[in-house]
Design a protein around this motif. Structure first.
Motif, PDB file in Angstrom:
ATOM      1  N   MET A 275       0.593  -1.300  -0.043  1.00  0.00           N
ATOM      2  CA  MET A 275       0.301   0.201  -0.530  1.00  0.00           C
ATOM      3  C   MET A 275       1.074   1.039  -0.148  1.00  0.00           C
ATOM      4  SD  MET A 275      -2.979   0.538   3.034  1.00  0.00           S
ATOM      5  CE  MET A 275      -2.286   2.207   3.860  1.00  0.00           C
ATOM      6  N   LYS A 276       0.510   2.223  -0.302  1.00  0.00           N
ATOM      7  CA  LYS A 276       1.394   3.625  -1.137  1.00  0.00           C
ATOM      8  C   LYS A 276       1.119   4.397  -0.020  1.00  0.00           C
ATOM      9  CE  LYS A 276       2.661   3.181  -5.356  1.00  0.00           C
ATOM     10  NZ  LYS A 276       2.680   3.424  -6.649  1.00  0.00           N
ATOM     11  N   PHE A 277       1.904   5.206   0.662  1.00  0.00           N
ATOM     12  CA  PHE A 277       1.932   6.921   1.673  1.00  0.00           C
ATOM     13  C   PHE A 277       1.267   7.275   0.870  1.00  0.00           C
ATOM     14  CE2 PHE A 277       4.745   4.846   5.284  1.00  0.00           C
ATOM     15  CZ  PHE A 277       3.557   3.104   5.702  1.00  0.00           C
ATOM     16  N   GLN A 278       0.823   8.141   1.466  1.00  0.00           N
ATOM     17  CA  GLN A 278       0.072   9.840   0.557  1.00  0.00           C
ATOM     18  C   GLN A 278       0.950  11.145   1.749  1.00  0.00           C
ATOM     19  OE1 GLN A 278      -1.810   9.373  -2.059  1.00  0.00           O
ATOM     20  NE2 GLN A 278      -1.997   6.723  -1.735  1.00  0.00           N
ATOM     21  N   ALA A 279       1.186  11.368   1.058  1.00  0.00           N
ATOM     22  CA  ALA A 279       2.706  12.341   1.844  1.00  0.00           C
ATOM     23  C   ALA A 279       2.656  14.154   1.039  1.00  0.00           C
ATOM     24  CB  ALA A 279       4.118  12.303   1.200  1.00  0.00           C
ATOM     25  N   TYR A 280       2.890  14.658   1.123  1.00  0.00           N
ATOM     26  CA  TYR A 280       3.202  16.208  -0.075  1.00  0.00           C
ATOM     27  C   TYR A 280       4.740  16.237   0.349  1.00  0.00           C
ATOM     28  CZ  TYR A 280      -2.057  17.421   0.417  1.00  0.00           C
ATOM     29  OH  TYR A 280      -2.881  18.202   0.501  1.00  0.00           O
ATOM     30  N   ALA A 281       4.856  16.442  -0.977  1.00  0.00           N
ATOM     31  CA  ALA A 281       6.733  16.705  -1.108  1.00  0.00           C
ATOM     32  C   ALA A 281       6.641  17.508  -1.714  1.00  0.00           C
ATOM     33  CB  ALA A 281       7.071  15.588  -1.501  1.00  0.00           C
ATOM     34  N   ALA A 282       7.823  18.459  -1.546  1.00  0.00           N
ATOM     35  CA  ALA A 282       8.610  19.514  -2.836  1.00  0.00           C
ATOM     36  C   ALA A 282       9.874  18.991  -3.152  1.00  0.00           C
ATOM     37  CB  ALA A 282       9.252  20.707  -1.357  1.00  0.00           C
ATOM     38  N   THR A 283       9.735  19.404  -4.514  1.00  0.00           N
ATOM     39  CA  THR A 283      10.204  19.153  -5.744  1.00  0.00           C
ATOM     40  C   THR A 283      12.139  19.482  -5.518  1.00  0.00           C
ATOM     41  OG1 THR A 283       9.089  20.312  -6.796  1.00  0.00           O
ATOM     42  CG2 THR A 283       9.320  17.243  -7.204  1.00  0.00           C
ATOM     43  N   GLY A 284      11.991  21.130  -4.867  1.00  0.00           N
ATOM     44  CA  GLY A 284      13.618  22.142  -4.924  1.00  0.00           C
ATOM     45  C   GLY A 284      12.697  22.702  -3.848  1.00  0.00           C
ATOM     46  N   PRO A 285      14.267  23.719  -3.411  1.00  0.00           N
ATOM     47  CA  PRO A 285      13.787  24.899  -2.743  1.00  0.00           C
ATOM     48  C   PRO A 285      13.363  25.932  -2.906  1.00  0.00           C
ATOM     49  CG  PRO A 285      16.358  24.235  -3.545  1.00  0.00           C
ATOM     50  CD  PRO A 285      15.622  23.724  -4.602  1.00  0.00           C
ATOM     51  N   GLY A 286      12.098  25.973  -2.006  1.00  0.00           N
ATOM     52  CA  GLY A 286      10.829  27.479  -1.880  1.00  0.00           C
ATOM     53  C   GLY A 286       9.882  26.654  -2.907  1.00  0.00           C
ATOM     54  N   GLU A 287      10.258  25.516  -3.384  1.00  0.00           N
ATOM     55  CA  GLU A 287       9.018  25.175  -4.379  1.00  0.00           C
ATOM     56  C   GLU A 287       7.273  24.735  -2.737  1.00  0.00           C
ATOM     57  OE1 GLU A 287       9.048  24.896  -8.060  1.00  0.00           O
ATOM     58  OE2 GLU A 287      10.006  25.347  -7.735  1.00  0.00           O
ATOM     59  N   LYS A 288       6.356  24.479  -3.662  1.00  0.00           N
ATOM     60  CA  LYS A 288       5.422  25.046  -2.889  1.00  0.00           C
ATOM     61  C   LYS A 288       4.995  22.668  -3.024  1.00  0.00           C
ATOM     62  CE  LYS A 288       1.909  27.943  -3.083  1.00  0.00           C
ATOM     63  NZ  LYS A 288       2.903  28.953  -2.523  1.00  0.00           N
ATOM     64  N   LEU A 289       4.928  22.495  -1.553  1.00  0.00           N
ATOM     65  CA  LEU A 289       4.316  21.084  -1.062  1.00  0.00           C
ATOM     66  C   LEU A 289       3.750  20.418  -2.464  1.00  0.00           C
ATOM     67  CD1 LEU A 289       5.449  21.967   2.143  1.00  0.00           C
ATOM     68  CD2 LEU A 289       6.221  19.534   1.043  1.00  0.00           C
ATOM     69  N   GLN A 290       3.501  19.576  -3.182  1.00  0.00           N
ATOM     70  CA  GLN A 290       2.461  19.088  -3.719  1.00  0.00           C
ATOM     71  C   GLN A 290       2.400  17.494  -3.109  1.00  0.00           C
ATOM     72  OE1 GLN A 290       1.617  20.853  -6.075  1.00  0.00           O
ATOM     73  NE2 GLN A 290       2.781  22.083  -6.350  1.00  0.00           N
ATOM     74  N   PRO A 291       0.543  17.159  -3.534  1.00  0.00           N
ATOM     75  CA  PRO A 291       0.807  15.168  -3.209  1.00  0.00           C
ATOM     76  C   PRO A 291       1.507  14.761  -3.990  1.00  0.00           C
ATOM     77  CG  PRO A 291      -1.257  16.990  -3.521  1.00  0.00           C
ATOM     78  CD  PRO A 291      -0.057  17.484  -3.890  1.00  0.00           C
ATOM     79  N   PHE A 292       1.712  13.898  -2.779  1.00  0.00           N
ATOM     80  CA  PHE A 292       2.843  12.863  -3.436  1.00  0.00           C
ATOM     81  C   PHE A 292       3.170  11.551  -3.186  1.00  0.00           C
ATOM     82  CE2 PHE A 292       7.383  10.860  -1.783  1.00  0.00           C
ATOM     83  CZ  PHE A 292       7.949  10.460  -3.269  1.00  0.00           C
ATOM     84  N   GLU A 293       2.847  10.005  -3.673  1.00  0.00           N
ATOM     85  CA  GLU A 293       2.791   9.122  -3.169  1.00  0.00           C
ATOM     86  C   GLU A 293       3.423   8.701  -3.089  1.00  0.00           C
ATOM     87  OE1 GLU A 293      -1.143   7.718  -4.657  1.00  0.00           O
ATOM     88  OE2 GLU A 293       0.383   6.713  -6.350  1.00  0.00           O
ATOM     89  N   TYR A 294       3.911   7.229  -2.111  1.00  0.00           N
ATOM     90  CA  TYR A 294       5.479   6.824  -2.936  1.00  0.00           C
ATOM     91  C   TYR A 294       4.740   5.549  -2.444  1.00  0.00           C
ATOM     92  CZ  TYR A 294       6.396   7.256   2.520  1.00  0.00           C
ATOM     93  OH  TYR A 294       6.879   7.901   3.607  1.00  0.00           O
ATOM     94  N   ASP A 295       5.697   4.113  -2.699  1.00  0.00           N
ATOM     95  CA  ASP A 295       6.074   2.601  -1.598  1.00  0.00           C
ATOM     96  C   ASP A 295       7.331   2.466  -0.501  1.00  0.00           C
ATOM     97  OD1 ASP A 295       5.761  -0.193  -1.123  1.00  0.00           O
ATOM     98  OD2 ASP A 295       5.753  -0.445  -3.487  1.00  0.00           O
ATOM     99  N   PRO A 296       6.906   2.358   0.601  1.00  0.00           N
ATOM    100  CA  PRO A 296       7.450   2.289   1.647  1.00  0.00           C
ATOM    101  C   PRO A 296       7.909   1.039   1.423  1.00  0.00           C
ATOM    102  CG  PRO A 296       5.426   2.154   2.492  1.00  0.00           C
ATOM    103  CD  PRO A 296       5.249   2.364   0.969  1.00  0.00           C
ATOM    104  N   GLY A 297       7.978  -0.391   0.934  1.00  0.00           N
ATOM    105  CA  GLY A 297       8.685  -0.967   0.740  1.00  0.00           C
ATOM    106  C   GLY A 297       8.334  -2.027   2.109  1.00  0.00           C
ATOM    107  N   SER A 298       8.585  -3.527   1.917  1.00  0.00           N
ATOM    108  CA  SER A 298       8.274  -4.292   3.671  1.00  0.00           C
ATOM    109  C   SER A 298       8.786  -3.651   4.461  1.00  0.00           C
ATOM    110  CB  SER A 298       9.275  -5.578   3.560  1.00  0.00           C
ATOM    111  OG  SER A 298      10.599  -5.276   3.145  1.00  0.00           O
ATOM    112  N   LEU A 299       8.241  -4.134   5.697  1.00  0.00           N
ATOM    113  CA  LEU A 299       8.220  -2.929   7.839  1.00  0.00           C
ATOM    114  C   LEU A 299       9.312  -3.389   7.846  1.00  0.00           C
ATOM    115  CD1 LEU A 299       7.500  -1.145   9.116  1.00  0.00           C
ATOM    116  CD2 LEU A 299       6.024  -3.318  10.061  1.00  0.00           C
ATOM    117  N   GLY A 300      11.110  -3.156   8.033  1.00  0.00           N
ATOM    118  CA  GLY A 300      11.962  -3.546   8.920  1.00  0.00           C
ATOM    119  C   GLY A 300      11.722  -4.557   9.939  1.00  0.00           C
ATOM    120  N   LYS A 301      11.840  -5.423  10.327  1.00  0.00           N
ATOM    121  CA  LYS A 301      12.240  -6.217  11.544  1.00  0.00           C
ATOM    122  C   LYS A 301      12.267  -5.385  12.709  1.00  0.00           C
ATOM    123  CE  LYS A 301      14.173 -10.106   9.599  1.00  0.00           C
ATOM    124  NZ  LYS A 301      15.586 -11.086   9.645  1.00  0.00           N
TER     125      LYS A 301
END
Ligand SMILES: NC(=O)c1ccc[n+]([C@@H]2O[C@H](COP(=O)([O-])OP(=O)(O)OC[C@H]3O[C@@H](n4cnc5c(N)ncnc54)[C@H](OP(=O)(O)O)[C@@H]3O)[C@@H](O)[C@H]2O)c1
Ligand SMILES: [Zn+2]
Ligand SMILES: [Zn+2]
Length: 336
Positions: free
Chosen positions: A1-27
């Motif tokens: 399941m992907k995480f729904q986040a807010y990310a910026a792509t450069g200095p001073g940029e606005k945050l935009q909706p961003f999703e990513y796959d966190p991979g499997s949960l560590g032990k």
């Protein structure tokens, strides 16, 4: 399941909706459903790459309050649905001399929550179980986030340098960190002086626990209180009249800096020699100190003063912080 986040792509940029796959949960990891996340000035410095260590896209957020959603197979002291907090660090090596000695926050491999990984301006976040601290049930979750970074950063020096209730202590900069420092030091029993550049904060600093108020940029006002304080905690990230602050210290006094001042600090050595005075700095605290700080906050009803913003209004909140407007910490609410 992907995480729904807010990310910026450069200095001073606005945050935009961003999703990513966190991979499997560590032990040894915990997955947290984020309920609240404070906005620390360090999030802003990282967004703008002020410290030269940002990787984009960046998901900021390191004053996390949430509930445990999943635990790794080796985690046995945290339970699903338990409410927890995480701060600046998401993990450390757990095997070096510093980790074994209880100084995990000084571990050379300690991982910043938003340094090369994604933080908690999101619906979920992960951290190592050792750095995931149970939240005392008497602390309101909506105000608790700022304690996890800003709070422990100003509480830790009290522990490290054995500040005494009989000490006279100054706090420079009454922002997110500084307002919590006033509350902690007042509850601890110290006589507290607030040094602020905002004249309109004077009355508020007194209600936050200060006994005295001094303009932090007024060198003549500093001269008037020469030789009066045992400990000065600086939370600002700009250069001030440092020799004047050294002069405010009593013999054996300490100027302790937790604000990320980027310029070198120029002070004459003679006042340090003659008065046996010190200048020092520190990062946030160890997991043990975070837990101790939360217990102290719960015992003394210490709550950060917060303004809540829905996570969807993260850019409005960041703009408010950029302009030095928060009174005193902005906290994002994940309404999902
Ligand atoms: N050591 C660590 O591990 C650690 C942890 C967390 C944060 N930090 C750092 O600590 C600093 C403070 O963070 P924060 O979240 O508390 O920031 P903040 O909420 O923005 O507060 C900073 C305060 O500094 C004062 N200030 C700002 N500009 C100033 C100027 N030009 N002259 C004099 N005073 C000024 C203001 O207080 P007044 O209005 O009262 O003057 C302001 O409220 C940041 O650099 C942050 O990155 C370090
Ligand atoms: Zn922080
Ligand atoms: Zn270590």
């Amino acid at each position: 399941m992907k995480f729904q986040a807010y990310a910026a792509t450069g200095p001073g940029e606005k945050l935009q909706p961003f999703e990513y796959d966190p991979g499997s949960l560590g032990k040894t990891e915990v997955e947290i459903k984020v309920e609240y996340c404070g906005i620390c000035h360090s999030d802003l410095s990282m967004l703008d790459n002020e410290w030269g260590m940002t990787t984009y896209p960046i998901v900021p957020g390191h004053e996390v309050i949430g509930v445990v959603q999943a635990i790794g197979e080796q985690v046995n002291h945290l339970k699903i649905s338990q409410r927890v907090g995480v701060g600046w660090n998401s993990k450390s090596c757990m095997s070096c001399e510093l980790c074994i000695g209880g100084n995990h926050n000084l571990c050379s491999k300690a991982q910043g929550m938003i340094v090369g990984r994604h933080g908690a301006f999101a619906d979920r976040v992960r951290a190592d179980a050792a750095w995931t601290i149970p939240l005392p049930t008497t602390i309101k979750p909506e105000v608790a986030g700022p304690l996890l970074c800003g709070g422990v950063t100003v509480f830790n020096p009290i522990v490290q340098f054995d500040v005494k209730p009989t000490d006279r202590v100054g706090v420079i900069g009454i922002g997110g960190l500084g307002h919590m420092a006033l509350k902690f030091l007042h509850a601890y029993g110290c006589e507290v002086t607030a040094f602020s550049s905002s004249l309109d904060k004077e009355a508020e600093t007194r209600s936050l626990g200060a006994d005295h108020y001094v303009n932090s940029r007024d060198s003549q006002a500093l001269e008037k209180i020469a030789g009066s304080l045992d400990f000065i905690l600086c939370t600002v990230n700009v250069s001030l009249d440092w020799p004047a602050y050294i002069n405010v210290l009593r013999p054996k006094g300490r100027l302790h800096i937790v604000g990320a001042v980027m310029e070198p600090i120029g002070v004459p050595i003679f006042p340090l020699l003659v008065g046996q005075k010190s200048i020092s700095g520190s990062p946030i605290g160890s997991p043990e100190t975070i837990a101790k700080m939360l217990e102290f906050a719960a015992r003394h009803n210490i709550e950060p003063v917060v303004e809540l913003f829905p996570l969807t209004q993260v850019n409005e909140a960041i703009e408010k912080l950029r302009h030095g407007k928060p009174r005193y910490r902005l906290v994002l609410v994940n309404e999902g």
